[in-house]
Design a protein around this motif. Sequence first.
Motif, mmCIF file in Angstrom:
data_model
loop_
_atom_site.group_PDB
_atom_site.id
_atom_site.type_symbol
_atom_site.label_atom_id
_atom_site.label_comp_id
_atom_site.label_asym_id
_atom_site.label_seq_id
_atom_site.Cartn_x
_atom_site.Cartn_y
_atom_site.Cartn_z
ATOM 1 N N GLY A 55 14.390 57.633 -23.858
ATOM 2 C CA GLY A 55 13.642 57.018 -23.185
ATOM 3 C C GLY A 55 13.972 57.379 -21.481
ATOM 4 O O GLY A 55 12.942 57.283 -21.021
ATOM 5 N N LEU A 56 15.204 56.301 -21.485
ATOM 6 C CA LEU A 56 15.434 55.731 -19.998
ATOM 7 C C LEU A 56 15.750 57.726 -19.475
ATOM 8 O O LEU A 56 15.276 57.264 -18.099
ATOM 9 C CB LEU A 56 16.538 55.212 -19.995
ATOM 10 N N ARG A 57 16.072 58.510 -19.630
ATOM 11 C CA ARG A 57 17.096 59.767 -18.967
ATOM 12 C C ARG A 57 17.154 58.902 -17.866
ATOM 13 O O ARG A 57 18.174 58.877 -18.056
ATOM 14 C CB ARG A 57 15.073 60.568 -19.158
ATOM 15 N N GLY A 58 16.959 60.234 -17.115
ATOM 16 C CA GLY A 58 17.147 59.993 -15.199
ATOM 17 C C GLY A 58 17.764 58.406 -15.094
ATOM 18 O O GLY A 58 18.021 58.183 -13.987
ATOM 19 N N LEU A 59 16.853 57.966 -15.865
ATOM 20 C CA LEU A 59 16.124 56.503 -15.346
ATOM 21 C C LEU A 59 17.641 55.534 -15.635
ATOM 22 O O LEU A 59 18.475 54.521 -14.995
ATOM 23 C CB LEU A 59 15.201 55.239 -15.826
ATOM 24 N N ALA A 60 18.529 55.695 -16.848
ATOM 25 C CA ALA A 60 19.597 55.155 -17.408
ATOM 26 C C ALA A 60 20.924 54.375 -16.545
ATOM 27 O O ALA A 60 21.662 53.741 -16.161
ATOM 28 C CB ALA A 60 20.283 56.043 -18.605
ATOM 29 N N LYS A 61 20.883 55.560 -15.393
ATOM 30 C CA LYS A 61 21.869 55.243 -13.822
ATOM 31 C C LYS A 61 21.417 53.711 -12.984
ATOM 32 O O LYS A 61 22.496 53.833 -12.643
ATOM 33 C CB LYS A 61 22.386 56.360 -12.908
ATOM 34 N N GLN A 92 9.069 54.920 -11.254
ATOM 35 C CA GLN A 92 9.386 55.861 -12.688
ATOM 36 C C GLN A 92 9.225 54.567 -14.106
ATOM 37 O O GLN A 92 9.015 54.673 -14.716
ATOM 38 C CB GLN A 92 10.826 56.550 -12.540
ATOM 39 N N GLY A 93 10.546 53.419 -13.866
ATOM 40 C CA GLY A 93 11.155 52.191 -14.243
ATOM 41 C C GLY A 93 9.470 51.965 -14.556
ATOM 42 O O GLY A 93 9.295 51.036 -15.999
ATOM 43 N N ILE A 94 9.030 51.774 -13.770
ATOM 44 C CA ILE A 94 7.222 50.536 -13.687
ATOM 45 C C ILE A 94 6.550 51.477 -14.619
ATOM 46 O O ILE A 94 5.884 50.870 -15.902
ATOM 47 C CB ILE A 94 6.219 50.516 -12.913
ATOM 48 N N ALA A 95 6.330 52.939 -14.845
ATOM 49 C CA ALA A 95 5.772 54.014 -16.080
ATOM 50 C C ALA A 95 6.702 53.328 -17.082
ATOM 51 O O ALA A 95 5.372 53.601 -18.024
ATOM 52 C CB ALA A 95 5.473 55.264 -15.264
ATOM 53 N N TYR A 96 7.301 53.636 -17.004
ATOM 54 C CA TYR A 96 8.349 54.055 -18.221
ATOM 55 C C TYR A 96 7.383 52.617 -19.057
ATOM 56 O O TYR A 96 7.603 52.436 -20.595
ATOM 57 C CB TYR A 96 9.909 53.167 -18.701
ATOM 58 N N TRP A 97 7.993 51.246 -18.816
ATOM 59 C CA TRP A 97 7.990 49.448 -19.779
ATOM 60 C C TRP A 97 6.457 49.569 -19.648
ATOM 61 O O TRP A 97 6.102 49.585 -20.911
ATOM 62 C CB TRP A 97 8.314 48.344 -18.431
ATOM 63 N N GLN A 98 5.220 50.201 -19.207
ATOM 64 C CA GLN A 98 4.250 50.151 -19.155
ATOM 65 C C GLN A 98 3.907 50.954 -19.635
ATOM 66 O O GLN A 98 2.820 51.321 -20.955
ATOM 67 C CB GLN A 98 3.520 50.798 -18.130
ATOM 68 N N SER A 99 4.269 52.119 -20.197
ATOM 69 C CA SER A 99 4.018 53.706 -21.360
ATOM 70 C C SER A 99 4.533 52.760 -22.794
ATOM 71 O O SER A 99 4.536 53.007 -23.770
ATOM 72 C CB SER A 99 5.153 54.392 -21.449
ATOM 73 N N LEU A 100 5.500 51.812 -22.794
ATOM 74 C CA LEU A 100 6.467 51.136 -24.042
ATOM 75 C C LEU A 100 5.585 50.406 -24.213
ATOM 76 O O LEU A 100 5.295 49.771 -25.683
ATOM 77 C CB LEU A 100 7.503 50.448 -23.779
#
Length: 161
Positions: free
Chosen positions: A45-51, A21-29
Motif C-alpha cells: 500500500g505504501l508503494r513509493g512512500l516506503a523509503k 501522498q502520505g496524507i492521501a494514503y492515511w485518509q484512504s485507509l
Amino acid sequence: MTSDKPLFFPVDAAESSVIGQGIAYWQSLRGARRFPTRSQVTLRGLRGLAKHSTLIRVIDGGRDYEFRFVGDVPVSAVGWNFQGRRTSEPEVAAVMQANYRQRFYDEVVGTGEPRLFKCRMVEHCRLRLPMHSETAYFPLGDDDEVVDHLLGFTVFATDGG
C-alpha cells in the motif's frame, strides 16, 4: 519563514508532494474512522512512500516508542538504522532530544491528530547544515480513542537545491 527550531503544524501545511501522498494514503485507509489500524498499513500500500516511511509502536501510552520500520530516507539522514530500537535507549534518546521528536510523538499520541514537523536547519556532528525537512506523523489504532502506532513520512532537501 526560516527558523532554526522545529515547529509543529497541521499536516495540510505540508509543502512536499511526498507528505501530500502520505496524507492521501492515511485518509484512504481510515475512511469514516478517526484513524486507521496498524494492520491496514502495508508495504504494498505504501508503494513509493516506503523509503520515506517510519512505523513506530507506542509503548505504554507513550512512555516509550519502538521503531518497527524505518525507510531509507530517515536512515540516510540520521546515518544509522534505528529499526528495532526504542526512544528510551541512550543513543536514540540523544537524537530524539536534538530534534524534538519525542515531543512530536507525544503530541500525536495525546491528541490523536496528525501533525507536521518542519525544520530549516539541521545539526549534524556539531555542524549546522542548511537543510529543509518535513515529517508528518499520523495516528493508528484499533479503536478511535487509543493511538497504538504512528505512521510517519519524511522528506529532506538541501536549501537551494
